[in-house]
Design a protein around this motif. Structure first.
Motif, PDB file in Angstrom:
ATOM      1  N   VAL A 105       0.824  -1.214   0.000  1.00 30.04           N
ATOM      2  CA  VAL A 105       0.000   0.000   0.000  1.00 30.04           C
ATOM      3  C   VAL A 105       0.860   1.266   0.000  1.00 30.04           C
ATOM      4  N   ALA A 106       1.825   1.352   0.902  1.00 27.98           N
ATOM      5  CA  ALA A 106       2.675   2.543   0.936  1.00 27.98           C
ATOM      6  C   ALA A 106       3.488   2.658  -0.356  1.00 27.98           C
ATOM      7  N   PHE A 107       3.977   1.529  -0.854  1.00 30.09           N
ATOM      8  CA  PHE A 107       4.745   1.508  -2.107  1.00 30.09           C
ATOM      9  C   PHE A 107       3.893   2.044  -3.258  1.00 30.09           C
ATOM     10  N   ASP A 108       2.669   1.529  -3.391  1.00 28.63           N
ATOM     11  CA  ASP A 108       1.790   1.957  -4.483  1.00 28.63           C
ATOM     12  C   ASP A 108       1.382   3.422  -4.323  1.00 28.63           C
ATOM     13  N   THR A 109       1.207   3.864  -3.092  1.00 25.86           N
ATOM     14  CA  THR A 109       0.875   5.270  -2.852  1.00 25.86           C
ATOM     15  C   THR A 109       2.021   6.170  -3.298  1.00 25.86           C
ATOM     16  N   PHE A 110       3.250   5.785  -2.929  1.00 22.87           N
ATOM     17  CA  PHE A 110       4.414   6.570  -3.356  1.00 22.87           C
ATOM     18  C   PHE A 110       4.487   6.639  -4.880  1.00 22.87           C
ATOM     19  N   ALA A 111       4.266   5.504  -5.552  1.00 18.94           N
ATOM     20  CA  ALA A 111       4.342   5.464  -7.016  1.00 18.94           C
ATOM     21  C   ALA A 111       3.262   6.329  -7.653  1.00 18.94           C
ATOM     22  N   LYS A 112       2.044   6.285  -7.097  1.00 17.23           N
ATOM     23  CA  LYS A 112       0.937   7.075  -7.649  1.00 17.23           C
ATOM     24  C   LYS A 112       1.161   8.568  -7.454  1.00 17.23           C
ATOM     25  N   VAL A 113       1.658   8.947  -6.288  1.00 15.31           N
ATOM     26  CA  VAL A 113       1.786  10.365  -5.961  1.00 15.31           C
ATOM     27  C   VAL A 113       3.038  10.983  -6.570  1.00 15.31           C
ATOM     28  N   TYR A 114       4.145  10.246  -6.541  1.00 13.51           N
ATOM     29  CA  TYR A 114       5.424  10.827  -6.944  1.00 13.51           C
ATOM     30  C   TYR A 114       6.006  10.237  -8.224  1.00 13.51           C
ATOM     31  N   GLY A 115       5.480   9.102  -8.689  1.00 12.40           N
ATOM     32  CA  GLY A 115       5.966   8.526  -9.924  1.00 12.40           C
ATOM     33  C   GLY A 115       7.152   7.604  -9.712  1.00 12.40           C
ATOM     34  N   LYS A 116       7.612   7.012 -10.811  1.00 11.02           N
ATOM     35  CA  LYS A 116       8.664   5.997 -10.750  1.00 11.02           C
ATOM     36  C   LYS A 116       9.962   6.456 -11.410  1.00 11.02           C
ATOM     37  N   GLY A 117      10.138   7.772 -11.524  1.00 11.22           N
ATOM     38  CA  GLY A 117      11.336   8.305 -12.176  1.00 11.22           C
ATOM     39  C   GLY A 117      12.597   8.051 -11.383  1.00 11.22           C
ATOM     40  N   ILE A 118      13.731   8.336 -12.008  1.00 15.40           N
ATOM     41  CA  ILE A 118      15.032   8.058 -11.416  1.00 15.40           C
ATOM     42  C   ILE A 118      15.250   8.840 -10.124  1.00 15.40           C
ATOM     43  N   ALA A 119      14.747  10.073 -10.068  1.00 21.53           N
ATOM     44  CA  ALA A 119      14.938  10.882  -8.857  1.00 21.53           C
ATOM     45  C   ALA A 119      14.208  10.265  -7.671  1.00 21.53           C
ATOM     46  N   ASN A 120      12.982   9.802  -7.902  1.00 15.14           N
ATOM     47  CA  ASN A 120      12.226   9.182  -6.818  1.00 15.14           C
ATOM     48  C   ASN A 120      12.793   7.820  -6.442  1.00 15.14           C
ATOM     49  N   TYR A 121      13.316   7.104  -7.431  1.00 11.24           N
ATOM     50  CA  TYR A 121      14.006   5.849  -7.135  1.00 11.24           C
ATOM     51  C   TYR A 121      15.211   6.125  -6.244  1.00 11.24           C
ATOM     52  N   ALA A 122      15.969   7.165  -6.560  1.00 10.29           N
ATOM     53  CA  ALA A 122      17.154   7.504  -5.760  1.00 10.29           C
ATOM     54  C   ALA A 122      16.763   7.882  -4.336  1.00 10.29           C
ATOM     55  N   ILE A 123      15.668   8.605  -4.183  1.00  8.39           N
ATOM     56  CA  ILE A 123      15.194   8.960  -2.843  1.00  8.39           C
ATOM     57  C   ILE A 123      14.843   7.704  -2.058  1.00  8.39           C
ATOM     58  N   ARG A 124      14.109   6.789  -2.687  1.00  9.87           N
ATOM     59  CA  ARG A 124      13.733   5.554  -1.991  1.00  9.87           C
ATOM     60  C   ARG A 124      14.960   4.745  -1.583  1.00  9.87           C
ATOM     61  N   MET A 125      15.968   4.675  -2.450  1.00  9.82           N
ATOM     62  CA  MET A 125      17.161   3.891  -2.135  1.00  9.82           C
ATOM     63  C   MET A 125      17.954   4.535  -0.999  1.00  9.82           C
ATOM     64  N   GLY A 126      18.118   5.847  -1.058  1.00  3.61           N
ATOM     65  CA  GLY A 126      18.856   6.532  -0.005  1.00  3.61           C
ATOM     66  C   GLY A 126      18.164   6.419   1.338  1.00  3.61           C
ATOM     67  N   VAL A 127      16.847   6.570   1.333  1.00  4.81           N
ATOM     68  CA  VAL A 127      16.085   6.463   2.568  1.00  4.81           C
ATOM     69  C   VAL A 127      16.128   5.039   3.107  1.00  4.81           C
ATOM     70  N   MET A 128      16.073   4.044   2.209  1.00  5.22           N
ATOM     71  CA  MET A 128      16.178   2.660   2.659  1.00  5.22           C
ATOM     72  C   MET A 128      17.518   2.413   3.351  1.00  5.22           C
ATOM     73  N   ALA A 129      18.598   2.914   2.795  1.00  6.80           N
ATOM     74  CA  ALA A 129      19.911   2.727   3.417  1.00  6.80           C
ATOM     75  C   ALA A 129      19.939   3.334   4.818  1.00  6.80           C
ATOM     76  N   LEU A 130      19.397   4.542   4.964  1.00  4.55           N
ATOM     77  CA  LEU A 130      19.359   5.189   6.280  1.00  4.55           C
ATOM     78  C   LEU A 130      18.430   4.445   7.227  1.00  4.55           C
ATOM     79  N   ALA A 131      17.240   4.066   6.740  1.00  8.25           N
ATOM     80  CA  ALA A 131      16.264   3.373   7.590  1.00  8.25           C
ATOM     81  C   ALA A 131      16.803   2.032   8.065  1.00  8.25           C
ATOM     82  N   THR A 132      17.497   1.298   7.181  1.00  7.01           N
ATOM     83  CA  THR A 132      18.061   0.005   7.568  1.00  7.01           C
ATOM     84  C   THR A 132      19.086   0.179   8.680  1.00  7.01           C
ATOM     85  N   THR A 133      19.944   1.168   8.537  1.00  4.40           N
ATOM     86  CA  THR A 133      20.955   1.433   9.569  1.00  4.40           C
ATOM     87  C   THR A 133      20.299   1.731  10.901  1.00  4.40           C
ATOM     88  N   LEU A 134      19.297   2.611  10.899  1.00  2.47           N
ATOM     89  CA  LEU A 134      18.642   3.004  12.143  1.00  2.47           C
ATOM     90  C   LEU A 134      17.874   1.852  12.775  1.00  2.47           C
TER      91      LEU A 134
END
Length: 276
Positions: free
Chosen positions: A171-200
Motif C-alpha cells: 500500500v505505501a509503495f503503491d501510494t508513493f508510485a501514484k503520488v510521486y511517480g517511478k522516475g530516477i529521482a524518486n528511485y534515488a530517494i527511496r534507495m537513499g532512505v532505505m539505506a538510512l532506515a536500515t541502519t537506524l
C-alpha cells in the motif's frame, strides 16, 4: 457498478496479556527480548506510517488504492493499540518500555532533519520500513520452528500482525508510485532512505535487546546470547534469511508483490480462523 472494496479487512482485536510469562519465547531471555524490542518499536512506528500515508492521501485518485489506504490505516492503528497494550504488560514485569519508546521517537526524529522533513521522504521511509516488516513477517510465518518457540499466550498476536503486514505490504509503495511517480529521482530517494532506515532499525533493535537484557539481569547469560544471535544471524537466522528479499528492493522494477505470499496468507488465515 458495485462499490470498490479493499482487498483486505480491518480486524478488531482485543488480546489478553495477563498470563504472558516473563520469558515467552522458548523460555529464553534473548529471544524474548528480540520480540519485546520489536514490540517497543511498533506503536510509534505504526503511527508514523499512518501519518505519512494520510498526509498524501488526498493526492490519490485511484478508488481501489483509496480503499486500501483506509484499510492500511485501520490495520496499523490496531497494531499500535495491541502492541501498546502488550508493552504495558511488559512494564508491569519490570521492563522500562517507556524508555525504549522514547528511544524510538528519537530514531524517528531523524525524519525532522532539514533534508528529510518533507512528505516525500517520510513516505519513502514508510515504504522502506514496510518492506522490512513485510519480509520479516513472511519469514516468521514460513518458519514453523520459530513459531513453535512462541508461548501460546502470544502466538495469535504475532500471527495476526504478520498476516496483516503481508496483506498491506504494497500500500505505501503503491501510494508513493501514484503520488510521486517511478522516475530516477524518486528511485534515488527511496534507495537513499532505505539505506538510512536500515541502519537506524538495525541499531535500534540491537540496542533495545541489550537494554532489555540488562534490565533482566541477563547480560552475562552467554548461552542465551550465543543461541539467540545464531537464531538471528546464523545460516538459518531470521535476519540472514531475509537478506535476498531485502536486496530485491534495490531493483529498479521491484514491487512488493514480486514476493508472492498469497499461499502463506491463505494457510495462516485458515490456521487462526480468519474468514477474510
Amino acid at each position: 457498478m458495485s462499490a470498490v472494496t479493499s482487498s483486505f479487512p480491518v480486524r478488531r482485536q482485543d488480546f489478553e496479556f495477563s498470563e504472558v510469562p516473563r520469558h515467552w519465547v522458548e523460555s529464553d531471555p534473548f529471544m524474548t527480548h528480540v520480540f519485546n524490542a520489536l514490540s517497543a518499536l511498533f506503536p510509534d512506528g505504526e503511527r508514523f506510517f499512518v501519518a505519512s500515508v494520510r498526509a498524501v492521501r488526498e493526492k490519490v485518485e485511484d478508488p481501489q488504492l483509496q480503499k486500501d489506504i483506509g484499510a492500511f490505516i485501520g490495520q496499523e492503528a490496531m497494531h499500535a493499540k495491541e502492541h501498546g497494550n502488550f508493552n504495558a504488560g511488559a512494564i508491569n514485569q519490570g521492563f522500562d518500555i517507556p524508555k525504549l519508546e522514547g528511544w524510538t521517537r528519537r530514531f524517528l526524529s531523524a525524519a525532522n532533519l532539514p533534508l528529510l522533513n518533507n512528505q516525500r521522504v517520510h513516505l519513502a521511509a514508510t515504504v522502506a520500513l514496510e518492506h522490512f516488516t513485510g519480509i520479516l513477517s513472511a519469514q516468521l510465518l514460513r518458519r514453523e520452528d520459530l513459531v513453535e518457540l512462541i508461548d501460546p499466550s502470544m502466538r495469535d498476536l504475532w500471527a495476526w500482525h504478520c498476516i496483516e503486514e503481508n496483506e498491506h505490504k504494497a500500500v505505501a509503495f503503491d501510494t508513493f508510485a501514484k503520488v510521486y511517480g517511478k522516475g530516477i529521482a524518486n528511485y534515488a530517494i527511496r534507495m537513499g532512505v532505505m539505506a538510512l532506515a536500515t541502519t537506524l532499525i538495525m541499531i535500534a533493535i540491537h540496542a533495545f535487546i541489550v537494554e532489555l537484557m540488562r534490565e533482566d539481569k541477563e547480560l552475562g547469560n552467554l548461552k542465551s546470547w550465543v543461541k539467540g544471535l545464531n537464531r538471528l544471524w546464523g545460516p538459518k537466522g531470521m535476519f540472514t534469511q531475509i537478506v535476498p528479499e531485502y536486496l530485491d528492493y534495490f531493483k529498479p522494477k521491484f514491487h512488493p508483490w514480486d514476493h508472492d505470499t498469497n499461499f502463506l496468507l491463505h494457510q495462516w488465515r485458515k490456521r487462526v480462523g480468519f474468514s477474510g
